[in-house]
Scaffold this motif. Structure first.
Motif, PDB file in Angstrom:
ATOM      1  N   SER A 139       1.354  -8.582 -30.254  1.00 38.08           N
ATOM      2  CA  SER A 139       1.868  -7.501 -29.420  1.00 38.08           C
ATOM      3  C   SER A 139       0.726  -6.649 -28.864  1.00 38.08           C
ATOM      4  O   SER A 139      -0.246  -6.356 -29.567  1.00 38.08           O
ATOM      5  CB  SER A 139       2.810  -6.622 -30.245  1.00 38.08           C
ATOM      6  OG  SER A 139       3.154  -5.450 -29.532  1.00 38.08           O
ATOM      7  N   GLU A 155       1.609  -3.644 -27.738  1.00 37.57           N
ATOM      8  CA  GLU A 155       2.248  -2.333 -27.740  1.00 37.57           C
ATOM      9  C   GLU A 155       1.975  -1.516 -28.998  1.00 37.57           C
ATOM     10  O   GLU A 155       2.397  -0.368 -29.086  1.00 37.57           O
ATOM     11  CB  GLU A 155       3.770  -2.500 -27.569  1.00 37.57           C
ATOM     12  CG  GLU A 155       4.170  -3.284 -26.323  1.00 37.57           C
ATOM     13  CD  GLU A 155       3.631  -2.655 -25.047  1.00 37.57           C
ATOM     14  OE1 GLU A 155       3.649  -1.405 -24.955  1.00 37.57           O
ATOM     15  OE2 GLU A 155       3.180  -3.403 -24.164  1.00 37.57           O
ATOM     16  N   THR A 156       1.293  -2.076 -29.977  1.00 34.03           N
ATOM     17  CA  THR A 156       1.008  -1.335 -31.200  1.00 34.03           C
ATOM     18  C   THR A 156      -0.481  -1.385 -31.505  1.00 34.03           C
ATOM     19  O   THR A 156      -1.148  -2.392 -31.242  1.00 34.03           O
ATOM     20  CB  THR A 156       1.803  -1.898 -32.399  1.00 34.03           C
ATOM     21  OG1 THR A 156       1.370  -1.267 -33.597  1.00 34.03           O
ATOM     22  CG2 THR A 156       1.610  -3.395 -32.540  1.00 34.03           C
ATOM     23  N   GLN A 180      14.642  -1.336 -33.473  1.00 32.35           N
ATOM     24  CA  GLN A 180      13.628  -0.408 -32.984  1.00 32.35           C
ATOM     25  C   GLN A 180      14.221   0.893 -32.451  1.00 32.35           C
ATOM     26  O   GLN A 180      13.553   1.927 -32.460  1.00 32.35           O
ATOM     27  CB  GLN A 180      12.797  -1.079 -31.875  1.00 32.35           C
ATOM     28  CG  GLN A 180      11.947  -2.239 -32.380  1.00 32.35           C
ATOM     29  CD  GLN A 180      11.252  -2.955 -31.247  1.00 32.35           C
ATOM     30  OE1 GLN A 180      11.674  -4.030 -30.821  1.00 32.35           O
ATOM     31  NE2 GLN A 180      10.199  -2.361 -30.734  1.00 32.35           N
ATOM     32  N   SER A 226       8.084  -1.739 -35.414  1.00 31.35           N
ATOM     33  CA  SER A 226       7.298  -2.304 -34.313  1.00 31.35           C
ATOM     34  C   SER A 226       7.094  -3.800 -34.495  1.00 31.35           C
ATOM     35  O   SER A 226       6.685  -4.238 -35.576  1.00 31.35           O
ATOM     36  CB  SER A 226       5.914  -1.642 -34.236  1.00 31.35           C
ATOM     37  OG  SER A 226       5.999  -0.240 -34.168  1.00 31.35           O
ATOM     38  N   GLN A 275       1.006   6.850 -32.384  1.00 35.25           N
ATOM     39  CA  GLN A 275       0.352   6.055 -33.419  1.00 35.25           C
ATOM     40  C   GLN A 275      -1.153   6.273 -33.473  1.00 35.25           C
ATOM     41  O   GLN A 275      -1.812   5.862 -34.421  1.00 35.25           O
ATOM     42  CB  GLN A 275       0.658   4.571 -33.217  1.00 35.25           C
ATOM     43  CG  GLN A 275       2.118   4.214 -33.468  1.00 35.25           C
ATOM     44  CD  GLN A 275       2.351   2.726 -33.366  1.00 35.25           C
ATOM     45  OE1 GLN A 275       1.741   2.040 -32.560  1.00 35.25           O
ATOM     46  NE2 GLN A 275       3.228   2.208 -34.194  1.00 35.25           N
TER      47      GLN A 275
END
Length: 220
Positions: free
Chosen positions: A120, A122-123, A147, A160, A205
């Protein structure tokens, strides 16, 4: 997991530990009152049989502590309803399927269980790996992620995806069929094969907080 596979996995984790400056030891939950306070993280790898209710209470108590860490690598053939229920309560439920691609060849029907994964972007956990490749050898089950569950968000729990199967794969419930066909009961892309739960995390995050994190992988 067989004894041979367990020893191979344990040896591999111990080697990684030496490289990363942490020590990996075996622990028998049934023989202790609680997870020791000096434990930085739990590795649960390839559980074929379920934990007892008493053992699950110890895992839940550890997970409820500040800064807990759990890496859980599933055995898709394992019978672990209590463990699965615990994971489901935090938004990550293992599905009773296998991630695959079937094909009809001159040699007959074949199923490819070796899964090509995509990290991913996105994290922050996997963003730096987004251009890397990974292959899951052996049978893999997919994960159902909640999610957008408002109740989890109110508990400061963030779910996530970390690794998805390449788009041509799907999660097949009738995986024992010689040539399965994807239908409405199966899991279509994105098919999540590894994911993280962070409890007590900041919404951003990038902000460092003393949260607890659990990573689940759909095979061991």
């Amino acid at each position: 997991m067989s004894n041979t596979l367990f020893e191979e996995a344990f040896s591999g984790f111990r080697e990684i530990g030496l490289q990363q400056n942490f020590e990996v030891n075996q622990m028998n939950l049934s023989e202790m009152e609680e997870v020791p306070s000096d434990v930085s993280g739990l590795l649960i790898v390839g559980a074929m049989y379920d934990f007892t209710e008493r053992e699950m209470r110890k895992i839940q108590a550890y997970w409820g502590s500040k800064g807990a860490g759990i890496l859980l690598m599933l055995d898709p053939q394992g019978e672990t309803p209590r463990l699965n229920a615990f994971l489901g309560s935090y938004g990550e439920t293992p599905r009773d399927d296998r991630v695959l691609i079937p094909e009809l060849t001159s040699a007959g029907a074949q199923k490819q269980f070796e899964v090509q994964g995509v990290f991913s972007r996105e994290t922050v956990i996997t963003k730096h790996l987004s251009d890397a490749s990974i292959v899951f050898a052996g049978q893999t089950q997919s994960l159902n992620l909640r999610q957008d569950d408002q109740a989890l968000k109110e508990q400061s729990v963030i779910v996530s995806p970390l690794i998805d199967a390449a788009p041509r794969f799907w999660g097949e419930k009738q995986y024992l069929e010689p040539l399965p066909i994807a239908d409405e009961t199966d899991t279509r892309p994105p098919v999540h094969v590894a994911a993280a739960v962070e409890r007590g995390a900041a919404a951003d995050q990038r902000v460092g907080v003393d949260s607890s994190r659990m990573v689940i992988v759909g095979l061991s």
